[in-house]
Motif scaffolding. Structure first.
Motif, PDB file in Angstrom:
ATOM      1  N   GLY A  18      -1.593  -2.319  12.360  1.00 52.09           N
ATOM      2  CA  GLY A  18      -2.965  -2.147  11.898  1.00 52.09           C
ATOM      3  C   GLY A  18      -3.095  -1.002  10.919  1.00 52.09           C
ATOM      4  N   LEU A  19      -2.373   0.086  11.185  1.00 51.26           N
ATOM      5  CA  LEU A  19      -2.401   1.223  10.273  1.00 51.26           C
ATOM      6  C   LEU A  19      -1.817   0.846   8.916  1.00 51.26           C
ATOM      7  CD1 LEU A  19      -3.073   4.253  10.048  1.00 51.26           C
ATOM      8  CD2 LEU A  19      -0.762   4.743  10.873  1.00 51.26           C
ATOM      9  N   SER A  20      -0.801  -0.003   8.925  1.00 50.59           N
ATOM     10  CA  SER A  20      -0.200  -0.449   7.664  1.00 50.59           C
ATOM     11  C   SER A  20      -1.214  -1.209   6.815  1.00 50.59           C
ATOM     12  CB  SER A  20       1.008  -1.347   7.947  1.00 50.59           C
ATOM     13  OG  SER A  20       2.011  -0.653   8.653  1.00 50.59           O
ATOM     14  N   LEU A  21      -1.947  -2.136   7.430  1.00 51.06           N
ATOM     15  CA  LEU A  21      -2.944  -2.898   6.674  1.00 51.06           C
ATOM     16  C   LEU A  21      -4.141  -2.035   6.304  1.00 51.06           C
ATOM     17  CD1 LEU A  21      -1.202  -5.312   7.693  1.00 51.06           C
ATOM     18  CD2 LEU A  21      -3.329  -6.621   7.802  1.00 51.06           C
ATOM     19  N   ALA A  22      -4.475  -1.055   7.163  1.00 48.16           N
ATOM     20  CA  ALA A  22      -5.597  -0.170   6.859  1.00 48.16           C
ATOM     21  C   ALA A  22      -5.313   0.678   5.625  1.00 48.16           C
ATOM     22  CB  ALA A  22      -5.884   0.732   8.056  1.00 48.16           C
ATOM     23  N   GLY A  23      -4.022   0.836   5.297  1.00 50.78           N
ATOM     24  CA  GLY A  23      -3.672   1.589   4.106  1.00 50.78           C
ATOM     25  C   GLY A  23      -4.132   0.922   2.820  1.00 50.78           C
ATOM     26  N   ALA A  24      -4.409  -0.393   2.866  1.00 52.39           N
ATOM     27  CA  ALA A  24      -4.836  -1.092   1.646  1.00 52.39           C
ATOM     28  C   ALA A  24      -6.190  -0.575   1.153  1.00 52.39           C
ATOM     29  CB  ALA A  24      -4.866  -2.601   1.890  1.00 52.39           C
ATOM     30  N   PRO A  25      -7.261  -0.624   1.973  1.00 51.42           N
ATOM     31  CA  PRO A  25      -8.533  -0.076   1.482  1.00 51.42           C
ATOM     32  C   PRO A  25      -8.491   1.434   1.302  1.00 51.42           C
ATOM     33  CG  PRO A  25      -8.729  -0.683   3.797  1.00 51.42           C
ATOM     34  CD  PRO A  25      -7.420  -1.218   3.316  1.00 51.42           C
ATOM     35  N   LEU A  26      -7.752   2.119   2.177  1.00 50.12           N
ATOM     36  CA  LEU A  26      -7.683   3.576   2.077  1.00 50.12           C
ATOM     37  C   LEU A  26      -7.006   3.999   0.780  1.00 50.12           C
ATOM     38  CD1 LEU A  26      -8.379   6.114   3.732  1.00 50.12           C
ATOM     39  CD2 LEU A  26      -6.082   6.012   4.698  1.00 50.12           C
ATOM     40  N   GLY A  27      -5.882   3.364   0.466  1.00 52.61           N
ATOM     41  CA  GLY A  27      -5.176   3.703  -0.768  1.00 52.61           C
ATOM     42  C   GLY A  27      -5.973   3.353  -2.004  1.00 52.61           C
ATOM     43  N   ALA A  28      -6.679   2.221  -1.971  1.00 49.77           N
ATOM     44  CA  ALA A  28      -7.482   1.826  -3.127  1.00 49.77           C
ATOM     45  C   ALA A  28      -8.651   2.787  -3.338  1.00 49.77           C
ATOM     46  CB  ALA A  28      -7.998   0.401  -2.927  1.00 49.77           C
ATOM     47  N   TRP A  29      -9.268   3.203  -2.251  1.00 44.89           N
ATOM     48  CA  TRP A  29     -10.373   4.163  -2.352  1.00 44.89           C
ATOM     49  C   TRP A  29      -9.880   5.478  -2.969  1.00 44.89           C
ATOM     50  CZ3 TRP A  29     -15.503   3.621  -0.262  1.00 44.89           C
ATOM     51  CH2 TRP A  29     -16.283   4.780  -0.303  1.00 44.89           C
ATOM     52  N   ILE A  30      -8.728   5.945  -2.502  1.00 42.96           N
ATOM     53  CA  ILE A  30      -8.156   7.187  -3.040  1.00 42.96           C
ATOM     54  C   ILE A  30      -7.841   7.029  -4.521  1.00 42.96           C
ATOM     55  CG2 ILE A  30      -6.130   8.682  -2.943  1.00 42.96           C
ATOM     56  CD1 ILE A  30      -6.074   8.180   0.097  1.00 42.96           C
ATOM     57  N   ALA A  31      -7.343   5.846  -4.900  1.00 44.93           N
ATOM     58  CA  ALA A  31      -7.003   5.606  -6.301  1.00 44.93           C
ATOM     59  C   ALA A  31      -8.227   5.700  -7.199  1.00 44.93           C
ATOM     60  CB  ALA A  31      -6.351   4.231  -6.451  1.00 44.93           C
ATOM     61  N   VAL A  32      -9.388   5.289  -6.687  1.00 43.57           N
ATOM     62  CA  VAL A  32     -10.614   5.298  -7.484  1.00 43.57           C
ATOM     63  C   VAL A  32     -11.304   6.655  -7.425  1.00 43.57           C
ATOM     64  CG1 VAL A  32     -12.936   4.336  -7.690  1.00 43.57           C
ATOM     65  CG2 VAL A  32     -10.988   2.826  -7.303  1.00 43.57           C
ATOM     66  N   ASN A  33     -11.409   7.234  -6.224  1.00 42.30           N
ATOM     67  CA  ASN A  33     -12.206   8.437  -6.025  1.00 42.30           C
ATOM     68  C   ASN A  33     -11.391   9.723  -5.989  1.00 42.30           C
ATOM     69  OD1 ASN A  33     -15.049   7.280  -5.360  1.00 42.30           O
ATOM     70  ND2 ASN A  33     -13.644   6.065  -4.124  1.00 42.30           N
ATOM     71  N   GLY A  34     -10.089   9.607  -5.780  1.00 42.72           N
ATOM     72  CA  GLY A  34      -9.258  10.794  -5.715  1.00 42.72           C
ATOM     73  C   GLY A  34      -9.421  11.598  -4.448  1.00 42.72           C
ATOM     74  N   SER A  35     -10.057  11.009  -3.430  1.00 46.69           N
ATOM     75  CA  SER A  35     -10.281  11.726  -2.172  1.00 46.69           C
ATOM     76  C   SER A  35     -10.504  10.712  -1.063  1.00 46.69           C
ATOM     77  CB  SER A  35     -11.499  12.649  -2.283  1.00 46.69           C
ATOM     78  OG  SER A  35     -12.674  11.882  -2.545  1.00 46.69           O
ATOM     79  N   VAL A  36     -10.476  11.192   0.181  1.00 47.65           N
ATOM     80  CA  VAL A  36     -10.788  10.360   1.340  1.00 47.65           C
ATOM     81  C   VAL A  36     -12.200  10.721   1.798  1.00 47.65           C
ATOM     82  CG1 VAL A  36     -10.169   9.753   3.703  1.00 47.65           C
ATOM     83  CG2 VAL A  36      -8.376  10.248   2.034  1.00 47.65           C
ATOM     84  N   ASP A  37     -13.108   9.756   1.753  1.00 50.24           N
ATOM     85  CA  ASP A  37     -14.503   9.988   2.129  1.00 50.24           C
ATOM     86  C   ASP A  37     -14.827   9.213   3.400  1.00 50.24           C
ATOM     87  OD1 ASP A  37     -15.109  11.543  -0.308  1.00 50.24           O
ATOM     88  OD2 ASP A  37     -14.760   9.620  -1.308  1.00 50.24           O
ATOM     89  N   GLU A  38     -15.912   9.618   4.050  1.00 46.81           N
ATOM     90  CA  GLU A  38     -16.228   9.066   5.365  1.00 46.81           C
ATOM     91  C   GLU A  38     -16.374   7.544   5.389  1.00 46.81           C
ATOM     92  OE1 GLU A  38     -19.289   9.887   9.123  1.00 46.81           O
ATOM     93  OE2 GLU A  38     -19.437  11.060   7.262  1.00 46.81           O
ATOM     94  N   PRO A  39     -17.047   6.917   4.416  1.00 48.70           N
ATOM     95  CA  PRO A  39     -17.200   5.458   4.509  1.00 48.70           C
ATOM     96  C   PRO A  39     -15.868   4.710   4.607  1.00 48.70           C
ATOM     97  CG  PRO A  39     -18.696   6.340   2.868  1.00 48.70           C
ATOM     98  CD  PRO A  39     -17.795   7.469   3.270  1.00 48.70           C
TER      99      PRO A  39
END
Length: 308
Positions: A159-180
């Motif tokens: 599950g953590l592996s697949l969760a990396g997909a939205p997390l990594g994409a968000w970081i790529a766009v925003n440059g940070s990890v945000d609560e949403p």
């Protein structure tokens, strides 16, 4: 006196080599179940586009897709290589391409190397932080393959592996990890762990016989299904929080409701540990979850762009 017939003239080499090359590629893609990329792909898109104001650059979208596909392909290929001996002994998996000899280990390693290169190139183009996180992504996605040898938390690591997909994409766009995105990723993690527990029911006896670790081999079918249901409830709650924080309107919430119905259906068809419809529960239903959730946001985005 009879004479032997003249030998047949040398035949030009048939295009078998070309066909076998294409066949090898097809077998490799089948080996990693490339079509299962649909599980994480919509969440990668959602993670990358959710906070965009205006039209996202096409290059960034394509790079996010390449990074996600590269990571997922590397993870699945490595998993097949690491589990070749186990797959050969398991009647359910003995016909897979590697143990059956339809794919060579050299071909699998070539695919693994290519996928890692694609991931690295895409992450490097997306920015310094995605590039720095590549080793972490590989550690999680490749390390999953060994987890069932020593822990029943293998489902969570998947599950953590697949969760990396939205997390990594968000970081790529925003440059940070945000609560949403934390709630979006938590939903993906618990949804994946929940359906992977259902899938693992098929190998309960084999896992116990080989001393492998899984939730079904430890808890049995009944309690495993109860845990799977709980995980899917957590997924729905996490995605609800994501919707609230993203100030979602009607269409994303409609998608959320449909996803809830899909997960209810999934749990219903495997009630009582019924395995006769496991393919329906695992692939057919789960392949719709991310697509529908993303479609709700995409439709709202397009409508918002069309409005004056």
């Amino acid at each position: 006196m009879e004479t032997s017939p003249d030998p047949l003239p040398p035949q030009p080499p048939p295009p078998a080599q070309a066909r076998s090359s294409f066949g090898q590629v097809a077998e490799l893609l089948d080996m990693i179940k490339f079509e299962h990329t649909v599980f994480a792909l919509p969440f990668a898109l959602l993670g990358g586009l959710a906070t965009y104001r205006g039209t996202p650059p096409l290059e960034k979208v394509l790079l996010i897709l390449l990074a996600m596909v590269g990571a997922r392909t590397a993870a699945m290929t490595f998993n097949r290589l690491a589990d070749e001996d186990l797959d050969a002994e398991n009647p359910r998996t003995a016909s897979r391409a590697l143990p059956a000899g339809r794919v060579t280990r050299a071909g699998a390693y070539a695919l693994l190397g290519t996928a890692i290169i694609v991931l690295c190139l895409a992450a490097g183009r997306l920015g310094p932080l995605p590039w720095k996180l590549v080793p972490v992504a590989l550690l999680i996605t490749l390390g999953y393959s060994f987890c069932k040898r020593f822990t029943a938390f293998a489902h969570v690591v998947l599950g953590l592996s697949l969760a990396g997909a939205p997390l990594g994409a968000w970081i790529a766009v925003n440059g940070s990890v945000d609560e949403p995105v934390v709630y979006l990723a938590l939903g993906v993690l618990t949804w994946t762990a929940g359906f992977d527990i259902i899938y693992a029911l098929q190998d309960l006896d084999f896992d116990r016989g080989r001393g492998l670790h899984s939730v079904p081999s430890r808890l049995g079918p009944g309690r495993s299904l109860a845990l799977s249901r709980l995980l899917h409830l957590v997924a729905m709650a996490s995605w609800a929080v994501f919707n609230v924080q993203m100030e979602a309107h009607v269409l994303p919430w409609l998608g959320w409701c449909i996803v809830g119905g899909i997960l209810l259906r999934e749990q219903w068809v495997v009630r009582g540990a019924r395995l006769d419809r496991i393919d329906h529960a695992f692939f057919t239903l789960n392949s719709l979850v991310g697509l529908i959730f993303f479609t709700g946001y995409a439709a709202e985005w397009f409508i918002g762009r069309a409005m004056p």
